[in-house]
Each structure stands twice: as structure tokens, then as C-alpha cells.
Design an enzyme around this catalytic site. Structure first.
Site, short mmCIF file in Angstrom:
data_model
loop_
_atom_site.label_atom_id
_atom_site.label_comp_id
_atom_site.label_asym_id
_atom_site.label_seq_id
_atom_site.Cartn_x
_atom_site.Cartn_y
_atom_site.Cartn_z
N ASN A 7 55.52 35.62 45.47
CA ASN A 7 54.58 34.58 45.05
C ASN A 7 54.15 34.86 43.61
O ASN A 7 53.29 35.70 43.37
CB ASN A 7 53.38 34.61 46.02
CG ASN A 7 52.28 33.64 45.64
OD1 ASN A 7 52.43 32.85 44.69
ND2 ASN A 7 51.18 33.71 46.35
N ARG A 98 58.14 31.38 46.18
CA ARG A 98 57.31 30.21 45.91
C ARG A 98 57.87 29.52 44.67
O ARG A 98 58.08 30.16 43.65
CB ARG A 98 55.87 30.66 45.64
CG ARG A 98 54.99 29.54 45.17
CD ARG A 98 53.61 30.05 44.86
NE ARG A 98 52.84 29.00 44.23
CZ ARG A 98 51.76 29.23 43.51
NH1 ARG A 98 51.33 30.46 43.34
NH2 ARG A 98 51.10 28.24 42.96
N HIS A 187 49.67 23.25 44.76
CA HIS A 187 48.93 24.12 45.70
C HIS A 187 49.26 23.74 47.15
O HIS A 187 48.46 24.00 48.06
CB HIS A 187 47.40 24.01 45.55
CG HIS A 187 46.86 24.60 44.29
ND1 HIS A 187 45.83 24.02 43.57
CD2 HIS A 187 47.17 25.74 43.62
CE1 HIS A 187 45.55 24.76 42.53
NE2 HIS A 187 46.36 25.82 42.51
N ARG A 248 41.24 24.71 32.60
CA ARG A 248 41.89 23.39 32.49
C ARG A 248 40.83 22.29 32.62
O ARG A 248 39.90 22.41 33.41
CB ARG A 248 42.91 23.20 33.60
CG ARG A 248 44.17 23.98 33.39
CD ARG A 248 45.14 23.75 34.54
NE ARG A 248 45.63 25.01 35.03
CZ ARG A 248 46.18 25.22 36.22
NH1 ARG A 248 46.33 24.20 37.05
NH2 ARG A 248 46.59 26.40 36.57
N GLU A 391 48.58 32.26 50.91
CA GLU A 391 49.85 31.62 50.57
C GLU A 391 51.05 32.48 50.97
O GLU A 391 52.09 31.97 51.38
CB GLU A 391 49.89 31.31 49.08
CG GLU A 391 49.02 30.11 48.73
CD GLU A 391 48.47 30.15 47.32
OE1 GLU A 391 47.85 31.16 46.95
OE2 GLU A 391 48.68 29.18 46.58
#
Ligand code: ADP
Length: 405
Positions: A7, A98, A187, A248, A391
Site C-alpha cells: 500500500n 494498491r 479512497h 489540498r 486498507e
């Protein structure tokens, strides 16, 4: 089955080895072995920390020549050195990577072939920082592990391929959509996990449940999940759209960009840097993109930090409203990732503003929640869940499902 999940985030690579026997609990069992390494750096030094059976066994620094080259010593640490967990590369049954952008081509986890790599390469244009690095990582893993270990791509966009067309298509000339300009959402691995785990914590089946999952890390997005499927999400063509994030901007008036280009001499690279790295909490507070530092500055009375927090809450609440409208109502709100899991004042401020939806927090539970639990007051019509983002576990589960066909 020994499954290695890789990941790569924005600055850290996490590699996790688990052994599964077909009994797939929803929450993750502890990994046999895990490594964390600097990721995506320019040639130079990179740090690697390896744990086996939960204990740190080695901390090292290596010289790397390409941004993904650190994967080679990370893999070697699996079968050599103080954290060794397997006898050799042949013992790894499957590797799950991922991959951030799978475009419209990949609706599910996919075995990596030369054709699949070619398709992932096509999406480099859409997600330059991510897909290029991920391809490089796939190639390092293929070289080091050889053809015996199947490599599987788990896409962050796949969970959102169930969005209806009205959510995917932007209101611009339709030819843009035909050329790939669409809402993909990101996501997805985290939202998929959070929605399934959230339902389980509430003792509900995903069918019939309307949830908004809030993944609030450095990057942040919401998903509207009905019957276990994503029907709307805040990120779009890129991970820049939607709610305010650490550095962001999230959504802003596109007219601002036209103004900056026309009157302030901005070019693409400068806009990219300002909107991705110098906006959000960092841009408004002038302090940091890290929520902990913003919260600490609020405690000293810093007014810009207060404003940054307020804008963050305002944007988040607006989008929770939008996601709830897409769902036609709300049964559960799920908070996950760094801010979602740890920032009690943020959860409280958000839930207070959406109280009109029938949400009431148990303030004591919210202040020090047990991870993976329901923190709503007993009478709250809408449940509120806080759960740890996992994840890596979702990638491992996807690998298992893929290999078992
Ligand atoms: P990434 O998206 O890089 O995986 P994380 O999920 O680790 O990021 O989330 C990082 C964010 O979580 C940072 O803004 C950090 O400040 C925030 N965070 C972590 N712990 C806390 C805390 N105790 N209180 C407030 N924010 C926190």
C-alpha cells in the site's frame, strides 16, 4: 494462503504479510510481518522499519536510485535479516498492489498481466504521481518474486464504479466525458472497508443501510453508500475535488483558476502546487496541514487556526448534506482515518451542525471512543460509528477473494 499487501500512500509504503485460511473476519487479525518505508522519494537515502509479530526488528537506511526501488530491500527483509518471516520468495502466494487510478476499465480487483499494466500506464496521465510509482512497484515485485507469485491490482476507483451516470458526468461538453473526464472517486478501498465494517459494528446487513463514510486523513473524501454500494462520492476526476483537506483545497470555483491564469500569470505547475500542497488547513491557517497542530493553535487563541477549523467543518457538513441527499436519507455516519479516528472536537462540531438529520452524539463516548464502536446517544435516530481505517486488510481480503475465484 500467505498474502503480501503493498500500500503506497503519498509518502509511505506499507507492506503487510498475513496468512489466511478462508476464515475472513471483518476486522483484521494482526499481521505476521509488516514494513514501512519512505516512498516516492528522489534517488537518495530511504528509511525502512520492519516489524515481525508486532515488534520492531530492524530500522535501516538504504540508498535508492528510483522512487520505487525501496521495495527491493523491503521484500528482501521478508526472507532475510532479523525480521525474516518466510523461508524464501516462493512462500508468498499472492501480492496485492494498491493502484490509485483504474479509470473506467477496472471495476474490480484484477490479476496483473502485461495488458493490465498497459492499461494502468494509460491512466498515468490522470494520476501521474500515483500510477507511475505503482507500475514501477509492480515491476520491482515481478522481478524480485518471479512469475510464481501472482500479482493482483486492487483499485481505489473500483468501489465507485457503481456511481450512477448523473454523478459520473460533469456538466461540461459531453465529448470531455468520452475522453475520460469523469468522476472516478478515490479512497475506494477504505470506503469499502468502512461501509462493511460499519454495518457489522451496528449489527446490520449492508442491504437497506444508507451510510456516509468519512475518510478524513491528509487526503479526505466522503462516500454515500447504499446497500453496500457507492452511489456518490466527493472526489472526482482527481483527488483534488470535494471537501477541504490537509494541504489540498477541495472544490473551488473554477473561475478562480481562469482568473489566476489570465491576470496573475499562473501556469499548470504552479496551480498544481498551490492547490495540492499549499491550500486546505495549511493554506487557511498559515500554520500546518496537520490537524493536530491546528487544534493546538486554536487552544492558544490563534484566530486563523479557528477559521481553518471552521471552514473544514463547514465544507464537511455541506458535503454530508449532499451525500445524504444522494442517498435519500441517512442511517449511519462513519468516521475513519487519522482525523476521523482521533479528532473528537471535529466529530462533535460536525454532528452538532447535522443534528437536524436526527444525529445525537454520546459526548462522553465521543471524547474517548473505543475504536470500532457506535458513539451515538441511545436515542439518536442516525448512528455514528468511529472505526480504524484498514486498507491493508481490505487489500488482503480482495486478494483472497480473487485467488479463490
Ligand atoms: P494519510 O492520509 O497520510 O494516511 P492519516 O490517516 O494518518 O493520513 O491522517 C493524518 C491526519 O490525521 C493529520 O491531519 C493528523 O493531524 C490527523 N490526526 C492524527 N491524530 C490526531 C489527533 N489526535 N487529533 C487530531 N488530528 C489527528
Amino acid at each position: 494462503m500467505k498474502i503480501l499487501a503493498l500500500n503506497g500512500g503519498s509518502s509511505t509504503l506499507k507492506a503487510t504479510l498475513r496468512e489466511l485460511d478462508g476464515n475472513l473476519p471483518s476486522a483484521p487479525p494482526p499481521p505476521l510481518w509488516e514494513a514501512q518505508a519512505d516512498w516516492g522519494r528522489q534517488p537518495g537515502k530511504a528509511q525502512i522499519r520492519v516489524r515481525a509479530a508486532g515488534e520492531v526488528r530492524s530500522d535501516s537506511e538504504v540508498d535508492i536510485e528510483t522512487p520505487a526501488a525501496v521495495l527491493e530491500p523491503v521484500l528482501a527483509a521478508l526472507w532475510s535479516g532479523p525480521a525474516k518471516a518466510v523461508g524464501g520468495p516462493g512462500e508468498i502466494d499472492v501480492v496485492g498492489h494498491r493502484v490509485v487510478h483504474g479509470g473506467h476499465a477496472f471495476q474490480a480487483t484484477t490479476r496483473i498481466t502485461p495488458e493490465v499494466k498497459e492499461q494502468i500506464r494509460k491512466y498515468v496521465e490522470f494520476a501521474p504521481e500515483h500510477n507511475r510509482l505503482e507500475l514501477e512497484a509492480i515491476e520491482v515485485a515481478e522481478r524480485v518474486l518471479g512469475p510464481a507469485a501472482p500479482q493482483v491490482a486492487v483499485f481505489d476507483t473500483a468501489f465507485h464504479t457503481t456511481l450512477p451516470m448523473c454523478a459520473k458526468v460533469y456538466p461540461v461538453p459531453y465529448e470531455w466525458y468520452e475522453k475520460g473526464v469523469a468522476r472516478y472517486g478515490f479512497h475506494g478501498i477504505s470506503h469499502q472497508y468502512a461501509s462493511r465494517r460499519g454495518a457489522e459494528i451496528l449489527g446490520r446487513q449492508p442491504a437497506g443501510l444508507r451510510m456516509v463514510t468519512c475518510h478524513l486523513g491528509n487526503g479526505a473524501s466522503l462516500a454515500a453508500v447504499r446497500d453496500g454500494k457507492s452511489v456518490d462520492t466527493t472526489m472526482g476526476f482527481t483527488p483534488l475535488e470535494g471537501i477541504m483537506m490537509g494541504t489540498r483545497s477541495g472544490s473551488i470555483d473554477p473561475g478562480i483558476l481562469i482568473y489566476l491564469v489570465r491576470h496573475r500569470g499562473y501556469g499548470a505547475d504552479q496551480l498544481d502546487r498551490v492547490l495540492n500542497k499549499e491550500s486546505g488547513l495549511k493554506g487557511v491557517s498559515g500554520i500546518s496541514g496537520d490537524m493536530r497542530e491546528v487544534v493546538a493553535a486554536i487552544a492558544t487563541g490563534d484566530q486563523r487556526a479557528v477559521l481553518a477549523f471552521d471552514v473544514y467543518v463547514y465544507r464537511l457538513v455541506s458535503e454530508i448534506g449532499a451525500m445524504t441527499a444522494s442517498l435519500g436519507g441517512l442511517d449511519a455516519l462513519v468516521f475513519t482515518a487519522g482525523i476521523g479516528e482521533n479528532c473528537a472536537p471535529l466529530r462533535e462540531a460536525v454532528c452538532r451542525r447535522v443534528a437536524f438529520l436526527g444525529i445525537e452524539l454520546d459526548l462522553a463516548k465521543n471524547a474517548s471512543p473505543r475504536m470500532d464502536s457506535d458513539i451515538a446517544a441511545p436515542n439518536s435516530r442516525v448512528r455514528v460509528v468511529v472505526l480504524r481505517a484498514e486498507e491493508d486488510w481490505e487489500i488482503a481480503r480482495e486478494c483472497w477473494r480473487m485467488m479463490e475465484g
